[in-house]
Design a protein around this motif. Structure first.
Motif, PDB file in Angstrom:
ATOM      1  N   LEU A  21      79.980 146.658  25.553  1.00 33.87           N
ATOM      2  CA  LEU A  21      81.361 146.292  25.858  1.00 33.87           C
ATOM      3  C   LEU A  21      82.325 147.035  24.946  1.00 33.87           C
ATOM      4  CD1 LEU A  21      81.067 142.440  26.494  1.00 33.87           C
ATOM      5  CD2 LEU A  21      81.217 144.281  28.182  1.00 33.87           C
ATOM      6  N   TYR A  22      81.937 147.201  23.698  1.00 34.78           N
ATOM      7  CA  TYR A  22      82.753 147.985  22.765  1.00 34.78           C
ATOM      8  C   TYR A  22      82.882 149.426  23.264  1.00 34.78           C
ATOM      9  CZ  TYR A  22      84.067 150.704  18.703  1.00 34.78           C
ATOM     10  OH  TYR A  22      84.706 151.593  17.872  1.00 34.78           O
ATOM     11  N   ARG A  23      81.749 150.018  23.669  1.00 27.91           N
ATOM     12  CA  ARG A  23      81.798 151.399  24.187  1.00 27.91           C
ATOM     13  C   ARG A  23      82.661 151.481  25.439  1.00 27.91           C
ATOM     14  NH1 ARG A  23      76.371 151.122  23.034  1.00 27.91           N
ATOM     15  NH2 ARG A  23      75.765 151.191  25.218  1.00 27.91           N
ATOM     16  N   LEU A  24      82.563 150.484  26.322  1.00 29.67           N
ATOM     17  CA  LEU A  24      83.383 150.458  27.532  1.00 29.67           C
ATOM     18  C   LEU A  24      84.864 150.426  27.168  1.00 29.67           C
ATOM     19  CD1 LEU A  24      83.881 150.201  30.580  1.00 29.67           C
ATOM     20  CD2 LEU A  24      83.340 147.767  30.381  1.00 29.67           C
ATOM     21  N   LEU A  25      85.224 149.579  26.217  1.00 26.80           N
ATOM     22  CA  LEU A  25      86.627 149.498  25.802  1.00 26.80           C
ATOM     23  C   LEU A  25      87.111 150.803  25.185  1.00 26.80           C
ATOM     24  CD1 LEU A  25      86.682 145.899  24.289  1.00 26.80           C
ATOM     25  CD2 LEU A  25      87.712 146.661  26.455  1.00 26.80           C
ATOM     26  N   THR A  26      86.267 151.438  24.387  1.00 26.26           N
ATOM     27  CA  THR A  26      86.694 152.698  23.778  1.00 26.26           C
ATOM     28  C   THR A  26      86.787 153.818  24.808  1.00 26.26           C
ATOM     29  OG1 THR A  26      84.436 153.212  23.064  1.00 26.26           O
ATOM     30  CG2 THR A  26      85.869 152.118  21.471  1.00 26.26           C
ATOM     31  N   LEU A  53      82.143 143.653  33.308  1.00 30.24           N
ATOM     32  CA  LEU A  53      83.561 143.414  33.621  1.00 30.24           C
ATOM     33  C   LEU A  53      83.855 141.917  33.647  1.00 30.24           C
ATOM     34  CD1 LEU A  53      84.557 145.959  36.419  1.00 30.24           C
ATOM     35  CD2 LEU A  53      85.199 145.977  34.006  1.00 30.24           C
ATOM     36  N   GLU A  54      82.936 141.137  34.203  1.00 34.50           N
ATOM     37  CA  GLU A  54      83.111 139.684  34.259  1.00 34.50           C
ATOM     38  C   GLU A  54      83.109 139.091  32.856  1.00 34.50           C
ATOM     39  OE1 GLU A  54      84.410 136.719  36.253  1.00 34.50           O
ATOM     40  OE2 GLU A  54      83.994 138.605  37.256  1.00 34.50           O
ATOM     41  N   SER A  55      82.268 139.613  31.978  1.00 34.04           N
ATOM     42  CA  SER A  55      82.247 139.149  30.584  1.00 34.04           C
ATOM     43  C   SER A  55      83.577 139.443  29.900  1.00 34.04           C
ATOM     44  CB  SER A  55      81.120 139.825  29.796  1.00 34.04           C
ATOM     45  OG  SER A  55      79.866 139.411  30.259  1.00 34.04           O
ATOM     46  N   LEU A  56      84.105 140.642  30.128  1.00 34.46           N
ATOM     47  CA  LEU A  56      85.407 140.984  29.536  1.00 34.46           C
ATOM     48  C   LEU A  56      86.493 140.050  30.039  1.00 34.46           C
ATOM     49  CD1 LEU A  56      85.381 144.902  29.621  1.00 34.46           C
ATOM     50  CD2 LEU A  56      85.085 143.403  27.631  1.00 34.46           C
ATOM     51  N   ARG A  57      86.501 139.786  31.328  1.00 28.87           N
ATOM     52  CA  ARG A  57      87.512 138.882  31.897  1.00 28.87           C
ATOM     53  C   ARG A  57      87.384 137.480  31.314  1.00 28.87           C
ATOM     54  NH1 ARG A  57      86.216 141.753  37.112  1.00 28.87           N
ATOM     55  NH2 ARG A  57      87.888 143.285  37.298  1.00 28.87           N
TER      56      ARG A  57
END
Length: 129
Positions: A21-26, A53-57
Motif C-alpha cells: 500500500l505504501y508503494r501504491l501511494l508513492t 484499493l478497498e483497504s485504502l478506502r
C-alpha cells in the motif's frame, strides 16, 4: 450500488500488504497511473489490486479513477501516509519505552500507547493473574 462503510480500526494489515500500500501511494504521488502500469509495478493481479484499493478506502484514503481510466490519489501523499497503519515492529517493552522518550508528536503518541499498555484499563499497573 452503494459501498458499505468499513471502520478503519477494523482494517488489519500484514507487513507485506502495508508495504505494498505504501508503494501504491508513492506511485500515485507521481501523478495518474493506469491500472496496467500499477499492476505491473506492484506485481499484483486485478483481484489483489481491488482488495488493496478497498483497504485504502477503509482507511479513509481516497483513490479516484478518471475518465481516461487512470487512478489518482485524492489529496496529498503525506496525509495518506498518516492514515496508513504501520505493522507491528516487533519491539519489546524496553525498546518501546526508549523510543517514546522525546518531544515530537510521534514520541508523545508512542508514550501514550506504552503507558496505556503498561497501566492497564483501570489506570493501575497490569498484574499477572
Amino acid at each position: 450500488m452503494g459501498r458499505k462503510k468499513v471502520d478503519a480500526s477494523a482494517v488489519s494489515l500484514t507487513s507485506l500488504r502495508a508495504a505494498r500500500l505504501y508503494r501504491l501511494l508513492t506511485l500515485l504521488r507521481n501523478g495518474p497511473q493506469t491500472r496496467a502500469a500499477l499492476l505491473r509495478r506492484l506485481k499484483l493481479d486485478v483481484r489483489g489490486f481491488y482488495r488493496d484499493l478497498e483497504s485504502l478506502r477503509a482507511l479513509g484514503i481516497e483513490v479516484n479513477v478518471g475518465d481516461d481510466t487512470k487512478y489518482t490519489l485524492v489529496g496529498e501523499v503525506d496525509d495518506a501516509l498518516a492514515k496508513l497503519p504501520f505493522p507491528d515492529p516487533g519491539l519489546n517493552v524496553r525498546d518501546a519505552l526508549q523510543l517514546s522518550i522525546g518531544n515530537s508528536s510521534a514520541h508523545r503518541k508512542l508514550k501514550q500507547r506504552v503507558n496505556s499498555f503498561l497501566n492497564g484499563p483501570r489506570g493501575g499497573p497490569n498484574k499477572p493473574r
